[in-house]
Motif scaffolding. Structure first.
Motif, PDB file in Angstrom:
ATOM      1  N   VAL A  27      14.525   1.669   3.165  1.00 11.02           N
ATOM      2  CA  VAL A  27      15.289   2.657   2.200  1.00 11.02           C
ATOM      3  C   VAL A  27      15.231   2.056   0.631  1.00 11.02           C
ATOM      4  O   VAL A  27      14.872   2.808  -0.092  1.00 11.02           O
ATOM      5  CB  VAL A  27      16.827   2.218   2.488  1.00 11.02           C
ATOM      6  N   TRP A  28      15.188   0.720   0.584  1.00  8.39           N
ATOM      7  CA  TRP A  28      14.794   0.072  -0.754  1.00  8.39           C
ATOM      8  C   TRP A  28      13.233   0.308  -1.307  1.00  8.39           C
ATOM      9  O   TRP A  28      13.080   0.441  -2.345  1.00  8.39           O
ATOM     10  CB  TRP A  28      15.119  -1.375  -0.904  1.00  8.39           C
ATOM     11  N   SER A  29      12.250   0.359  -0.171  1.00  6.24           N
ATOM     12  CA  SER A  29      10.955   0.712  -0.451  1.00  6.24           C
ATOM     13  C   SER A  29      10.847   2.036  -0.660  1.00  6.24           C
ATOM     14  O   SER A  29      10.001   2.229  -1.595  1.00  6.24           O
ATOM     15  CB  SER A  29      10.260   0.482   0.916  1.00  6.24           C
ATOM     16  N   SER A  30      11.616   3.031  -0.233  1.00 11.82           N
ATOM     17  CA  SER A  30      11.560   4.495  -0.699  1.00 11.82           C
ATOM     18  C   SER A  30      11.891   4.390  -2.156  1.00 11.82           C
ATOM     19  O   SER A  30      11.069   5.220  -3.122  1.00 11.82           O
ATOM     20  CB  SER A  30      12.266   5.419   0.148  1.00 11.82           C
ATOM     21  N   ALA A  31      12.922   3.888  -2.630  1.00 15.16           N
ATOM     22  CA  ALA A  31      13.494   3.767  -3.835  1.00 15.16           C
ATOM     23  C   ALA A  31      12.423   3.208  -4.870  1.00 15.16           C
ATOM     24  O   ALA A  31      12.107   3.843  -5.898  1.00 15.16           O
ATOM     25  CB  ALA A  31      14.737   3.366  -4.251  1.00 15.16           C
ATOM     26  N   ASN A  32      11.989   2.098  -4.493  1.00 13.42           N
ATOM     27  CA  ASN A  32      10.725   1.598  -5.281  1.00 13.42           C
ATOM     28  C   ASN A  32       9.627   2.426  -5.643  1.00 13.42           C
ATOM     29  O   ASN A  32       8.932   2.427  -6.538  1.00 13.42           O
ATOM     30  CB  ASN A  32      10.456   0.005  -4.864  1.00 13.42           C
ATOM     31  N   ASN A  33       9.123   3.096  -4.490  1.00 15.15           N
ATOM     32  CA  ASN A  33       7.999   4.002  -4.632  1.00 15.15           C
ATOM     33  C   ASN A  33       8.492   5.259  -5.396  1.00 15.15           C
ATOM     34  O   ASN A  33       7.411   5.608  -5.942  1.00 15.15           O
ATOM     35  CB  ASN A  33       7.489   4.547  -3.181  1.00 15.15           C
ATOM     36  N   LEU A  34       9.466   5.741  -5.641  1.00 20.93           N
ATOM     37  CA  LEU A  34       9.804   6.658  -6.371  1.00 20.93           C
ATOM     38  C   LEU A  34       9.877   6.224  -7.840  1.00 20.93           C
ATOM     39  O   LEU A  34       9.369   6.934  -8.674  1.00 20.93           O
ATOM     40  CB  LEU A  34      11.159   7.436  -5.968  1.00 20.93           C
ATOM     41  N   MET A  35      10.361   4.995  -7.927  1.00 21.50           N
ATOM     42  CA  MET A  35      10.549   4.498  -9.546  1.00 21.50           C
ATOM     43  C   MET A  35       8.954   4.091  -9.896  1.00 21.50           C
ATOM     44  O   MET A  35       8.742   4.052 -11.035  1.00 21.50           O
ATOM     45  CB  MET A  35      11.352   3.094  -9.328  1.00 21.50           C
ATOM     46  N   GLN A  36       8.059   3.896  -9.203  1.00 20.21           N
ATOM     47  CA  GLN A  36       6.803   3.923  -9.370  1.00 20.21           C
ATOM     48  C   GLN A  36       5.932   5.061  -9.885  1.00 20.21           C
ATOM     49  O   GLN A  36       4.720   5.107  -9.944  1.00 20.21           O
ATOM     50  CB  GLN A  36       6.115   3.037  -8.481  1.00 20.21           C
ATOM     51  N   GLY A  37       6.678   6.185  -9.300  1.00 20.04           N
ATOM     52  CA  GLY A  37       5.981   7.617  -9.572  1.00 20.04           C
ATOM     53  C   GLY A  37       4.996   8.108  -8.086  1.00 20.04           C
ATOM     54  O   GLY A  37       4.434   8.945  -8.204  1.00 20.04           O
ATOM     55  N   LYS A  38       5.275   7.189  -7.223  1.00 20.71           N
ATOM     56  CA  LYS A  38       4.621   7.463  -5.916  1.00 20.71           C
ATOM     57  C   LYS A  38       5.300   8.368  -4.924  1.00 20.71           C
ATOM     58  O   LYS A  38       6.180   7.943  -4.034  1.00 20.71           O
ATOM     59  CB  LYS A  38       4.485   6.373  -5.140  1.00 20.71           C
ATOM     60  N   GLY A  39       5.583   9.619  -5.497  1.00 15.00           N
ATOM     61  CA  GLY A  39       6.445  10.713  -4.746  1.00 15.00           C
ATOM     62  C   GLY A  39       6.202  10.825  -3.397  1.00 15.00           C
ATOM     63  O   GLY A  39       7.269  10.866  -2.602  1.00 15.00           O
TER      64      GLY A  39
END
Length: 306
Positions: free
Chosen positions: A83-95
């Motif tokens: 769950v948190w990995s998904s959020a960090n990927n989105l914050m890094q622009g890795k949609g």
């Protein structure tokens, strides 16, 4: 209560990030381990705790529990961390990776029995582990000095700043009692240590010299590689992701024995009659056997005597 804590955390977190940026600029050309004396003392303390408590508990855990139970525990906590990995990927622009990790959570939480089974990996959705320290590094925040944290192990100033948010964003502990949360946390730590038992044995064998320096240098190299997904910069990481060709049949691929196009060709080929290569020959009729004539008795020329 936790929501208020997270909101109150943002201001000091921003100030800490700014401090990391300043110290990172100051230590880039200097020593990467200015607190070595303190870090070595913490390293000795952590090593003693691991030797006398954590490692024996992990060894017993691995020896007593069946492998399927250990796998289920590991999958359950990894599903929460996705769950948190998904959020960090989105914050890094890795949609794409962020949506992939969220899809993993949905699949494993439903069809995977609350995450005990990792169905998503078998379905072609790999895990992309990320944390807030990696997100800060991805957007240019330098790692800062090397820090050895009590009980938590090696870190950097940047990763230490992001650690409170990593802990607060962890889904474990929400909606359960403090007793269940604490027991689950202990189980999680022991399970993670059990996974690293073989790796720690190899580490002890490989570190022929100073174990502290060996672990420090290895950790810093690993974190730098993780920040940019194995590349040397954010630009290189973007280019590497652009080269990835998403496969729309990735979910179905593990459950198909062969390529569907090949199956169609084979089925069409099977419908066609195979050509006859050998000439057809009629069976030869066997000759009829001629009837044998009865042998003729010869007539004697002599007349019987009267």
């Amino acid at each position: 209560m936790k929501a208020i804590t997270i909101k109150a955390m943002w201001r000091p977190l921003a100030l800490a990030i700014f401090a990391v940026a300043l110290t990172g600029c100051a230590t880039t050309t200097g020593k990467i381990d200015p607190y070595e004396k303190y870090n070595r003392k913490v390293f000795a303390f952590n090593d003693a705790v691991d030797t006398h408590a954590l490692k024996p508990a992990a060894t017993a855990y691995k020896r007593v529990l069946p492998g399927v139970v250990q796998t289920g525990v590991n999958n359950f906590f990894y599903n929460l961390s996705d769950v948190w990995s998904s959020a960090n990927n989105l914050m890094q622009g890795k949609g794409e990776r962020g949506l992939s990790d969220m899809t993993r959570v949905v699949i494993n939480s439903t069809f995977g029995l609350a995450g005990l089974l990792d169905i998503a990996t078998d379905a072609g959705l790999p895990r992309h582990t990320e944390d807030f320290g990696q997100t800060l590094g991805y957007w240019g925040v330098p790692p800062g000095p090397y820090v050895m944290l009590p009980l938590l192990g090696p870190s950097t100033l940047r990763d230490t700043v992001g650690l409170p948010l990593d802990i607060a964003a962890d889904p474990w502990g929400y909606g359960v009692t403090s007793r269940v949360r604490n027991l689950g946390t202990v189980l999680r730590v022991v399970d993670q240590r059990a996974v690293l038992l073989d790796a720690s044995t190899l580490l002890e064998a490989a570190a022929l010299g100073d174990r502290y320096e060996f672990i420090r240098d290895g950790y810093l190299q690993q974190r730098k590689s993780k920040v940019f997904d194995g590349e040397i910069s954010r630009k290189a990481a973007k280019e590497a992701r652009a080269d990835e060709e998403p496969d729309a049949r990735g979910i179905a691929a593990p459950y198909v024995d062969t390529d569907p196009d090949a199956v169609k060709k084979d089925s069409k080929a099977n419908l066609k009659a195979e050509p006859i290569t050998e000439p057809i020959t009629e069976p030869k009729a066997e000759p009829k056997a001629e009837p044998k004539a009865d042998p003729v008795k010869p007539v004697s020329s002599e007349t019987p005597a009267k």
